[in-house]
Design a protein around this motif. Structure first.
Motif, PDB file in Angstrom:
ATOM      1  N   ILE A 199      49.475   4.988  -9.069  1.00 27.15           N
ATOM      2  CA  ILE A 199      50.165   6.136  -8.736  1.00 27.15           C
ATOM      3  C   ILE A 199      51.640   6.772  -9.331  1.00 27.15           C
ATOM      4  O   ILE A 199      52.183   7.249  -9.949  1.00 27.15           O
ATOM      5  N   PHE A 200      52.378   4.662  -9.163  1.00 29.88           N
ATOM      6  CA  PHE A 200      53.657   4.971  -9.483  1.00 29.88           C
ATOM      7  C   PHE A 200      53.295   4.988 -11.645  1.00 29.88           C
ATOM      8  O   PHE A 200      53.878   6.287 -12.130  1.00 29.88           O
ATOM      9  N   ARG A 201      52.459   4.931 -12.033  1.00 28.17           N
ATOM     10  CA  ARG A 201      52.938   5.194 -13.824  1.00 28.17           C
ATOM     11  C   ARG A 201      52.192   6.949 -13.860  1.00 28.17           C
ATOM     12  O   ARG A 201      52.483   6.704 -14.595  1.00 28.17           O
ATOM     13  N   GLU A 202      51.263   7.496 -13.073  1.00 27.66           N
ATOM     14  CA  GLU A 202      51.287   7.912 -13.452  1.00 27.66           C
ATOM     15  C   GLU A 202      51.959   9.799 -13.235  1.00 27.66           C
ATOM     16  O   GLU A 202      52.262  10.267 -13.533  1.00 27.66           O
ATOM     17  N   LEU A 203      52.922   8.501 -12.162  1.00 21.92           N
ATOM     18  CA  LEU A 203      53.959  10.125 -11.612  1.00 21.92           C
ATOM     19  C   LEU A 203      55.052   9.841 -12.616  1.00 21.92           C
ATOM     20  O   LEU A 203      55.464  10.904 -13.458  1.00 21.92           O
ATOM     21  N   LEU A 204      55.498   8.727 -13.387  1.00 25.06           N
ATOM     22  CA  LEU A 204      55.946   8.861 -14.351  1.00 25.06           C
ATOM     23  C   LEU A 204      55.699   9.245 -15.646  1.00 25.06           C
ATOM     24  O   LEU A 204      56.468   9.771 -16.746  1.00 25.06           O
ATOM     25  N   THR A 205      54.566   9.722 -15.759  1.00 24.40           N
ATOM     26  CA  THR A 205      53.787  10.589 -16.852  1.00 24.40           C
ATOM     27  C   THR A 205      55.126  11.395 -16.777  1.00 24.40           C
ATOM     28  O   THR A 205      54.586  12.268 -17.963  1.00 24.40           O
ATOM     29  N   TYR A 206      53.718  12.140 -15.776  1.00 24.82           N
ATOM     30  CA  TYR A 206      54.937  13.649 -15.376  1.00 24.82           C
ATOM     31  C   TYR A 206      56.072  13.608 -15.226  1.00 24.82           C
ATOM     32  O   TYR A 206      56.446  14.395 -16.001  1.00 24.82           O
ATOM     33  N   VAL A 207      57.087  12.965 -15.307  1.00 23.62           N
ATOM     34  CA  VAL A 207      58.698  13.217 -14.808  1.00 23.62           C
ATOM     35  C   VAL A 207      58.787  13.087 -16.383  1.00 23.62           C
ATOM     36  O   VAL A 207      59.696  13.850 -17.080  1.00 23.62           O
ATOM     37  N   VAL A 208      58.120  12.153 -17.248  1.00 26.56           N
ATOM     38  CA  VAL A 208      58.696  11.606 -18.371  1.00 26.56           C
ATOM     39  C   VAL A 208      58.563  13.024 -19.417  1.00 26.56           C
ATOM     40  O   VAL A 208      58.761  13.303 -20.153  1.00 26.56           O
ATOM     41  N   SER A 209      56.962  13.829 -19.082  1.00 22.92           N
ATOM     42  CA  SER A 209      56.624  14.673 -19.796  1.00 22.92           C
ATOM     43  C   SER A 209      57.403  16.059 -19.121  1.00 22.92           C
ATOM     44  O   SER A 209      57.736  17.308 -20.008  1.00 22.92           O
ATOM     45  N   ASP A 210      58.092  15.916 -17.643  1.00 25.51           N
ATOM     46  CA  ASP A 210      59.007  17.102 -17.667  1.00 25.51           C
ATOM     47  C   ASP A 210      59.954  16.530 -15.632  1.00 25.51           C
ATOM     48  O   ASP A 210      59.107  16.563 -15.290  1.00 25.51           O
ATOM     49  N   PRO A 211      60.862  16.320 -16.554  1.00 29.34           N
ATOM     50  CA  PRO A 211      61.786  15.709 -15.710  1.00 29.34           C
ATOM     51  C   PRO A 211      62.278  17.019 -14.481  1.00 29.34           C
ATOM     52  O   PRO A 211      62.789  16.129 -13.450  1.00 29.34           O
ATOM     53  N   THR A 212      61.675  18.677 -14.969  1.00 28.32           N
ATOM     54  CA  THR A 212      62.150  18.883 -13.434  1.00 28.32           C
ATOM     55  C   THR A 212      61.384  18.519 -12.903  1.00 28.32           C
ATOM     56  O   THR A 212      61.399  19.027 -10.799  1.00 28.32           O
ATOM     57  N   THR A 213      60.470  17.362 -12.616  1.00 29.78           N
ATOM     58  CA  THR A 213      59.193  17.328 -11.449  1.00 29.78           C
ATOM     59  C   THR A 213      59.606  15.774 -10.387  1.00 29.78           C
ATOM     60  O   THR A 213      58.917  15.637  -9.393  1.00 29.78           O
ATOM     61  N   THR A 214      61.748  15.797 -11.227  1.00 21.48           N
ATOM     62  CA  THR A 214      61.714  14.541 -10.748  1.00 21.48           C
ATOM     63  C   THR A 214      61.600  14.244  -9.371  1.00 21.48           C
ATOM     64  O   THR A 214      60.724  13.218  -8.868  1.00 21.48           O
ATOM     65  N   ARG A 215      61.677  15.151  -8.104  1.00 28.13           N
ATOM     66  CA  ARG A 215      62.100  15.019  -7.114  1.00 28.13           C
ATOM     67  C   ARG A 215      60.731  14.842  -6.093  1.00 28.13           C
ATOM     68  O   ARG A 215      60.735  14.044  -5.542  1.00 28.13           O
ATOM     69  N   GLN A 216      59.644  15.774  -6.944  1.00 29.49           N
ATOM     70  CA  GLN A 216      59.014  16.049  -6.166  1.00 29.49           C
ATOM     71  C   GLN A 216      58.110  14.557  -6.030  1.00 29.49           C
ATOM     72  O   GLN A 216      57.445  13.782  -5.660  1.00 29.49           O
ATOM     73  N   ALA A 217      58.007  13.343  -7.151  1.00 27.69           N
ATOM     74  CA  ALA A 217      57.740  12.343  -7.927  1.00 27.69           C
ATOM     75  C   ALA A 217      58.365  11.283  -6.874  1.00 27.69           C
ATOM     76  O   ALA A 217      57.943  10.311  -6.175  1.00 27.69           O
ATOM     77  N   LEU A 218      59.348  11.748  -6.848  1.00 30.55           N
ATOM     78  CA  LEU A 218      60.230  10.228  -6.234  1.00 30.55           C
ATOM     79  C   LEU A 218      59.737  10.608  -4.354  1.00 30.55           C
ATOM     80  O   LEU A 218      59.282   9.147  -4.021  1.00 30.55           O
ATOM     81  N   CYS A 219      59.333  11.447  -4.412  1.00 26.89           N
ATOM     82  CA  CYS A 219      58.832  12.106  -2.455  1.00 26.89           C
ATOM     83  C   CYS A 219      57.018  10.888  -2.846  1.00 26.89           C
ATOM     84  O   CYS A 219      57.208  10.544  -1.977  1.00 26.89           O
ATOM     85  N   LEU A 220      56.535  11.464  -3.841  1.00 22.55           N
ATOM     86  CA  LEU A 220      55.475  10.004  -3.783  1.00 22.55           C
ATOM     87  C   LEU A 220      55.670   8.984  -3.762  1.00 22.55           C
ATOM     88  O   LEU A 220      54.542   8.956  -3.697  1.00 22.55           O
ATOM     89  N   VAL A 221      56.122   8.990  -4.492  1.00 22.38           N
ATOM     90  CA  VAL A 221      56.702   7.089  -4.640  1.00 22.38           C
ATOM     91  C   VAL A 221      56.716   6.773  -3.169  1.00 22.38           C
ATOM     92  O   VAL A 221      56.409   5.571  -2.580  1.00 22.38           O
ATOM     93  N   LEU A 222      57.988   7.634  -2.791  1.00 20.57           N
ATOM     94  CA  LEU A 222      57.617   7.139  -1.469  1.00 20.57           C
ATOM     95  C   LEU A 222      57.249   6.544   0.295  1.00 20.57           C
ATOM     96  O   LEU A 222      56.917   6.063   0.473  1.00 20.57           O
ATOM     97  N   ILE A 223      56.205   8.265  -0.296  1.00 24.08           N
ATOM     98  CA  ILE A 223      54.516   7.981   0.801  1.00 24.08           C
ATOM     99  C   ILE A 223      53.991   6.570   0.039  1.00 24.08           C
ATOM    100  O   ILE A 223      53.181   6.288   1.331  1.00 24.08           O
ATOM    101  N   SER A 224      54.190   6.512  -0.987  1.00 25.26           N
ATOM    102  CA  SER A 224      52.534   5.725  -1.539  1.00 25.26           C
ATOM    103  C   SER A 224      53.299   4.082  -1.109  1.00 25.26           C
ATOM    104  O   SER A 224      53.015   3.503  -0.672  1.00 25.26           O
ATOM    105  N   ARG A 225      54.549   4.330  -0.686  1.00 23.18           N
ATOM    106  CA  ARG A 225      55.267   2.647  -0.228  1.00 23.18           C
ATOM    107  C   ARG A 225      54.771   2.763   1.397  1.00 23.18           C
ATOM    108  O   ARG A 225      54.712   1.741   1.886  1.00 23.18           O
ATOM    109  N   ASN A 226      54.957   4.112   2.397  1.00 25.73           N
ATOM    110  CA  ASN A 226      55.450   4.448   3.182  1.00 25.73           C
ATOM    111  C   ASN A 226      53.475   3.651   3.549  1.00 25.73           C
ATOM    112  O   ASN A 226      52.927   2.626   4.385  1.00 25.73           O
TER     113      ASN A 226
END
Lengths: 221, 221
Positions: free
Chosen positions: B162-189
């Motif tokens: 999940i983390f690696r996939e989200l990184l690719t999203y953020v790299v290709s479109d930095p405006t998705t950073t906030r959503q990606a952070l939420c999903l990283v936090l959820i995967s950690r929960n």
């Protein structure tokens, strides 16, 4: 049984403080390995793991023995069952220090991304939280326990800050992704050490103030 | 005291299974809220938090009472102190479900990044681990407990994916950073829910097989 039992309780406290001293040392070693880029220091952490595991079992056995033989009053019983829970938290803090070292070993196999400022700061706060949580337990000090709970927000803030900063590195240079992942994992290990300290503090507050308080205290996110 | 005490131990098991049922429901609700983009479902999770907190206190009180009044043998004592530890783990699983809901509420205030496949899969495994860890406890089944420990690697693998996939999203479109952070936090929960299940299983294995085994079992990273 009064005096003998008091001696035994004192010995129980001393063992937990001893364990806390070892896990604090493990945290220090793991973080020094990371900032000094020194693999040998990272490996030193592993040496303490067996010691913590043995102490963990010893303390659990001691608690069971105390309950079975001394048939303590409800108050002392609550102290001993509290000690058993804290014992488990300390063992898990040791595990997280080992995890930091393992992630550090991987991190050190890549070139440096950035000088580390927030990570050691976060680790220092977490270590102090562990130390204070044990002091709160030994002194039955609910106020100190509460103050530790509040510091957890600071740790979470640093974790988010580290994450955002690493994202900017990865966005500007995707070849740093592996190192960034290691540092994210390490910040998560540190965050969990802080969580274990807050678990200890919740147990202390409950032990000192009784059953009404535990779920009215500041909650961790 | 035999039969009465057996009844009391049975009641203790039933309460823990009841708690487990509630936290499993909380996990389900939180993840449904996320994948259906439904804030109302996320808020339903909060309703269960108080119930879990009350049960947590009740079970702890019941255990203390059982030890103080029945003066159980070492074997039963170990079962009851094990129940106290498991009780704390279940309460923390409830906390993590609440955290998933809170992170989901924030996530839902932004446009969707991607359809979620791995996150619900990871949550499903974690929930099953919780259920099986309780079954292992109630049935004193060390083999089942061991099998749960092994599944933790799968959870960690999904978290990294999940983390690696989200990184690719953020790299290709930095405006998705906030959503990606939420999903990283959820995967950690979710990862932590699985960790709590492994903690329960380590306690079960120790309870069933005795003191030599706890630190020779598969260790979590």
């Amino acid at each position: 049984m009064g005096r003998l039992f008091d001696e035994e309780l004192k010995r129980l406290k001393e063992r937990l403080l001893h364990m806390s001293g070892i896990v604090e040392k493990m945290i220090d070693l793991a973080i020094h390995a990371l900032i000094k880029r020194n693999k040998r220091l990272a490996q030193e952490v592993f040496k303490y793991e067996d010691e913590i595991n043995m102490l963990h079992i010893d303390v659990d056995e001691l608690c069971i023995k105390l309950i079975a033989l001394r048939q303590p009053t409800a108050k002392d019983l609550r102290f001993i069952t509290g000690a058993m829970k804290i014992n488990s938290e300390l063992e898990r803090i040791g595990d997280q220090s080992v995890n930091i070292s393992e992630n550090t070993e991987i991190y050190l196999s890549y070139p440096e991304v950035k000088p580390l400022i927030d990570t050691p700061r976060m680790a220092e706060i977490a270590k102090q939280m562990v130390r204070d949580s044990l002091e709160a337990f030994v002194k039955k000090d609910a106020e100190l326990a509460r103050s530790v709970l509040k510091r957890d927000d600071e740790v979470d803030g640093l974790r988010d800050q580290i994450f955002r900063e690493l994202l900017t590195y990865v966005v500007s240079d995707p070849t740093t992704t592996r190192q960034a992942l290691c540092l994210v994992l390490i910040s998560r290990n540190i965050e969990r050490i802080a969580d274990h300290a807050t678990n200890i503090c919740e147990d202390v507050i409950y032990m000192v103030l009784g059953k009404d308080i535990r779920h009215h205290i500041e909650r961790k996110k």
